[in-house]
Design a protein around this motif. Structure first.
Motif, PDB file in Angstrom:
ATOM      1  N   VAL A 484       0.844  -1.193   0.000  1.00 31.30           N
ATOM      2  CA  VAL A 484       0.000   0.000   0.000  1.00 31.30           C
ATOM      3  C   VAL A 484       0.879   1.242   0.000  1.00 31.30           C
ATOM      4  O   VAL A 484       1.834   1.338   0.783  1.00 31.30           O
ATOM      5  N   GLU A 485       0.574   2.174  -0.865  1.00 28.12           N
ATOM      6  CA  GLU A 485       1.342   3.405  -0.962  1.00 28.12           C
ATOM      7  C   GLU A 485       0.482   4.595  -0.535  1.00 28.12           C
ATOM      8  O   GLU A 485      -0.707   4.651  -0.844  1.00 28.12           O
ATOM      9  N   ILE A 486       1.084   5.514   0.171  1.00 24.50           N
ATOM     10  CA  ILE A 486       0.410   6.741   0.580  1.00 24.50           C
ATOM     11  C   ILE A 486       0.690   7.798  -0.485  1.00 24.50           C
ATOM     12  O   ILE A 486       1.838   8.157  -0.734  1.00 24.50           O
ATOM     13  N   ILE A 487      -0.365   8.275  -1.122  1.00 28.00           N
ATOM     14  CA  ILE A 487      -0.218   9.270  -2.175  1.00 28.00           C
ATOM     15  C   ILE A 487      -0.064  10.647  -1.531  1.00 28.00           C
ATOM     16  O   ILE A 487      -0.921  11.075  -0.765  1.00 28.00           O
ATOM     17  N   PRO A 488       1.021  11.347  -1.795  1.00 26.67           N
ATOM     18  CA  PRO A 488       1.172  12.684  -1.201  1.00 26.67           C
ATOM     19  C   PRO A 488       0.165  13.656  -1.788  1.00 26.67           C
ATOM     20  O   PRO A 488      -0.072  13.686  -2.992  1.00 26.67           O
ATOM     21  N   MET A 489      -0.459  14.424  -0.919  1.00 23.87           N
ATOM     22  CA  MET A 489      -1.459  15.394  -1.341  1.00 23.87           C
ATOM     23  C   MET A 489      -1.048  16.787  -0.871  1.00 23.87           C
ATOM     24  O   MET A 489      -0.450  16.932   0.202  1.00 23.87           O
ATOM     25  N   PRO A 490      -1.364  17.826  -1.629  1.00 24.15           N
ATOM     26  CA  PRO A 490      -1.066  19.187  -1.184  1.00 24.15           C
ATOM     27  C   PRO A 490      -1.807  19.534   0.106  1.00 24.15           C
ATOM     28  O   PRO A 490      -2.827  18.938   0.438  1.00 24.15           O
ATOM     29  N   TYR A 491      -1.270  20.524   0.794  1.00 21.85           N
ATOM     30  CA  TYR A 491      -1.821  20.920   2.087  1.00 21.85           C
ATOM     31  C   TYR A 491      -3.064  21.782   1.893  1.00 21.85           C
ATOM     32  O   TYR A 491      -3.066  22.723   1.098  1.00 21.85           O
ATOM     33  N   VAL A 492      -4.141  21.449   2.610  1.00 21.58           N
ATOM     34  CA  VAL A 492      -5.373  22.238   2.581  1.00 21.58           C
ATOM     35  C   VAL A 492      -5.831  22.464   4.016  1.00 21.58           C
ATOM     36  O   VAL A 492      -5.439  21.740   4.939  1.00 21.58           O
TER      37      VAL A 492
END
Length: 766
Positions: A484-492
């Motif tokens: 399982v990979e954690i997809i990096p997401m921009p900060y909101v």
């Protein structure tokens, strides 16, 4: 007398014998107690001093030891509660927290990779490096003196403006320290004519301590220099620790002015040795930096030496083709190692399972994969989907049969090919199988283990003597869930202002009052950062009579009452005249009247606004990254569901009888800038054919004319009461069909409809 005395002594000893263990235990205990008391007294003599100032510590003893605290060699790791104290004389200052917790805790990323290239090899060797290993490293940058007019796609390039090798190395080290010195623990420097095994390099840094000054690579002797000093050969790459980089940076200018060298790797090695006293090593902390030097006209596919297979870096790589061949060969070697490791683990699992109470029956298939999910009731049974080589009999749109295409067709072809390959591997050389036809295929997704397949194959089996026979065989396969990979997401954040847009037609007038009441209660009363814009859609006939009779006069009066009740709130409205209320055309009007950074929530009049959903709208919508299309929860028709009985209680609102309406795309959260970008691409595609917009929704615009992530998920916080929607026949056939399906599926569940039909038949029969 002697005999009598002996008899008396014997009688006394006989009477005393039961008490002997007790007497011996008491005497031994008293002796040990006295002995321990004398030791304690001797050790405590120096502490039992008269009151007075503390004695000075012994020479060489640390001050912590004098105060009774452990010294540097005996750290006390017991937790202590530090009381909070704030000086009342100083003004209070708000503490600013960091954006990410890893920044506050001082965590660093693991590995940064720098590739030294040139203008001549940027479009050849550097591109080959980027295609082979770049996606395995978390961060990789290319450094060159001069850059070409066009940078290859997907490469981050830093040009220093000078092709001199020493200057390139100096500027590169300065750049790395300035931009990444505080973010990464390890820095790997390599050339574009080097092939590095990315996974092996990443595994290497995980086994090294970050507290040491590390200069690791292929150690080479200086020409005519000290026999003990070594520099790391740049062609094979080398690893620098963060602590070494921080210590080296202040001396880079001195190295540039004082050290003369032709090779940049020798210059860097001499700089590290002269100013830090650290020499290059090929092994450290039990880890070896293996390298392999390629000879001319080498065939990577034929290299079987252990030194080659264990190499972390290979040099020199003369052209792109050789780079790709090396990558293929090392990938094959790594894959063989993984398969062998899997077989070893499976054998260990079998051996250990045989010793458990379940015995060999406890071994699951495949060995090492989770056992299939066991349902506890018939409602938890995972159904199988039937397929053939041409058709799928469980379609996404609900139809009973559809053509097998795209990813599903590729999946079926691959699984059949794998099944035949596994059979041949099992039975060769006695039998050789070839596929004739797929008779039946079944698959299901088990969330505990992966995708399961059952295939009935018609095979032709050929023997070594040339005889062949056709037979049917059933095989089972599993495509297990991978890492399982954690997809990096921009900060909101949840502080973004949401601009609600509510289109209204004449058919929606009966539901506006409830919408405004819910909006006032859940956003205005709670001071939520949300605004509302109403979009009045006039029919051409009603627009001509607006001077005499305004069909939206009641709504405008309600808005006026809200603005009086909440003095700081203004609810603007926009009037539009059209026969076909296209969602895209309406958004075009609204988009032009708001800033580009506006976060829109396109709502419907049946939506019950609440703070929980608005926060999810803010978190799930990311500018230039993702748009959010929630699937609202639609209540069933209470007349069919309850049939005169008491409705669901108010404390179970989220469990009311209903369903998630997957046919509706009326609600959407997106940024105005993203919509404008996608709308520009759409305008270039359709040119002046505005009638195409009548067959599209905002969802279609983002789906076909945007590269953003489309996040579509069920939203339990978005609940709509039952109502029969009015489907406009002037819309496109697909949109009209969606509307009709939404109305039909929103009537009731299958059990409720069956009960209604049963009661109707019972009434008719009587």
């Amino acid at each position: 007398p002697a005999v009598a005395a002996a008899m008396r002594l014997g009688a006394f000893l006989s009477a005393l014998r039961p008490a002997l263990p007790l007497l011996l235990g008491l005497s031994l205990g008293c002796s040990l107690s006295l002995l321990r008391a004398s030791w304690s007294h001797g050790a405590a003599e120096e502490r039992c001093l008269a009151p007075g100032p503390p004695a000075p510590p012994a020479r060489g003893a640390p001050p912590e030891a004098a105060e009774g605290r452990p010294g540097p060699g005996h750290e006390d790791f017991r937790p202590r509660i530090v009381p909070y104290y704030r000086d009342p004389n100083k003004p209070y200052k708000k503490v600013l927290r960091t954006r990410y917790i890893q920044t506050e805790l001082g965590f660093h990323e693991r590995l940064f990779v720098a590739v030294l290239t040139s203008k001549a090899t940027l479009n050849t060797l550097a591109v080959a490096v980027n295609k082979t290993v770049a996606h395995h490293f978390p961060r990789l940058l290319y450094f060159t003196g001069l850059r070409s007019a066009k940078v290859p796609h997907g490469m981050v390039l830093v040009a220093h403006g000078d092709e001199r090798p020493i200057w390139l190395m100096y500027e590169t080290m300065n750049y790395i320290h300035q931009h990444f010195g505080s973010d990464y623990d390890w820095f790997y420097i390599m050339q574009d004519d080097t092939y590095a095994q990315a996974e092996q390099v990443k595994a290497l840094v995980t086994h090294l301590s970050i507290n040491q000054d590390v200069y690791l690579g292929r150690a080479e002797e200086f020409i005519g220099g000290d026999e003990q000093a070594r520099y790391c050969h740049g062609g094979f790459g080398y690893l620098l620790s963060r602590s070494l980089l921080l210590k080296l940076h202040p001396h880079l200018d001195s190295c540039r002015n004082e050290i003369l060298s032709v090779r940049p790797d020798e210059w860097l090695g001499r700089c590290i040795i002269d100013f830090l006293g650290i020499t290059c090593v090929s092994q450290l902390q039990g880890q070896h930096y293996h390298t392999y030097e390629l000879a001319k006209n080498t065939e990577p596919e034929k290299e079987e030496e252990e030194e080659f297979q264990a190499a972390l870096a290979v040099h020199p790589v003369s052209d792109m083709t050789l780079m790709y061949r090396l990558h293929k060969q090392f990938s094959r070697i790594q894959l063989d190692r993984v398969y062998q490791e899997i077989q070893d683990l499976q054998m260990q699992i079998r051996n250990l399972t045989a010793l458990t109470p379940a015995g060999e029956a406890g071994v699951t298939w495949p060995v090492g994969i989770n056992a299939p999910f066991l349902p506890k009731s018939r409602f938890e049974v995972i159904s199988w989907d039937y397929f053939t080589e041409q058709h799928l009999f469980s379609c996404p749109d609900g139809s009973p049969k559809c053509e097998l295409s795209g990813a599903s067709k590729a999946d079926v072809s691959e699984i059949i090919e794998s099944a035949v390959e596994q059979l041949n591997r099992l039975y060769q050389p006695l039998l050789r199988f070839s596929k004739r036809q797929l008779l039946n295929g079944y698959r299901r997704f088990d969330p505990t283990r992966g995708m399961e397949y059952t295939l009935d194959l018609l095979l032709e089996a050929a023997t070594q003597k040339g005889h062949s026979h056709v037979l049917a065989k059933r095989v089972s396969l599993v495509r297990p869930l991978s890492k399982v990979e954690i997809i990096p997401m921009p900060y909101v954040t949840e502080a973004t202002r949401v601009q609600l847009v509510l289109p209204l037609t004449v058919q929606d007038l009966d539901f506006v009052a409830n919408f405004l009441d819910m909006f006032a209660m859940n956003t205005l009363d709670t001071h939520d950062n949300a605004l509302l814009t109403l979009l009045f859609i006039y029919h051409p006939y009603d627009a001509q009579r607006v001077g005499q009779v305004d069909v939206f006069a009641g709504v405008k009066a309600m808005v006026g009452e809200l603005e009086k009740r909440y003095a700081e709130v203004k609810i603007p409205w926009i009037s539009v005249k059209t026969e076909v209320p296209s969602q895209v055309k309406l958004m075009d009007i609204v988009s032009k009247k708001h800033p580009v950074d506006t976060l829109f929530f396109l709502a419907s009049v049946w939506t019950e606004i609440n703070m929980e959903f608005l926060n999810r709208c803010r978190m799930n919508t990311i500018s230039n990254w993702q748009v959010f299309f929630p699937v609202h929860f639609q209540e069933f028709n209470p007349t069919l569901v309850y049939r005169g009985e008491q409705t669901a209680s108010s404390n179970t609102d989220f469990l009311r009888d209903g369903h998630f309406d997957r046919h509706s795309f009326a609600e959407a959260c997106f940024y105005n800038s993203d919509y404008m970008t996608a709308r520009t691409k759409l305008a270039a595609d359709i040119l002046d054919r505005d009638e195409v917009l009548e067959s599209m929704e905002v969802f279609d615009v983002f789906l076909h004319y945007s590269s953003l992530h489309l996040f579509r998920a069920v939203e339990p916080g978005l609940v709509q009461k039952y109502t029969l929607r009015s489907c406009n026949p002037r819309l496109s056939e697909e949109l009209y069909h969606r509307c009709v399906l939404s109305n039909l599926e929103g009537l009731a569940s299958r059990s409720h409809l069956a009960m209604a039909l049963f009661e109707q038949e019972q009434a008719n029969s009587t």
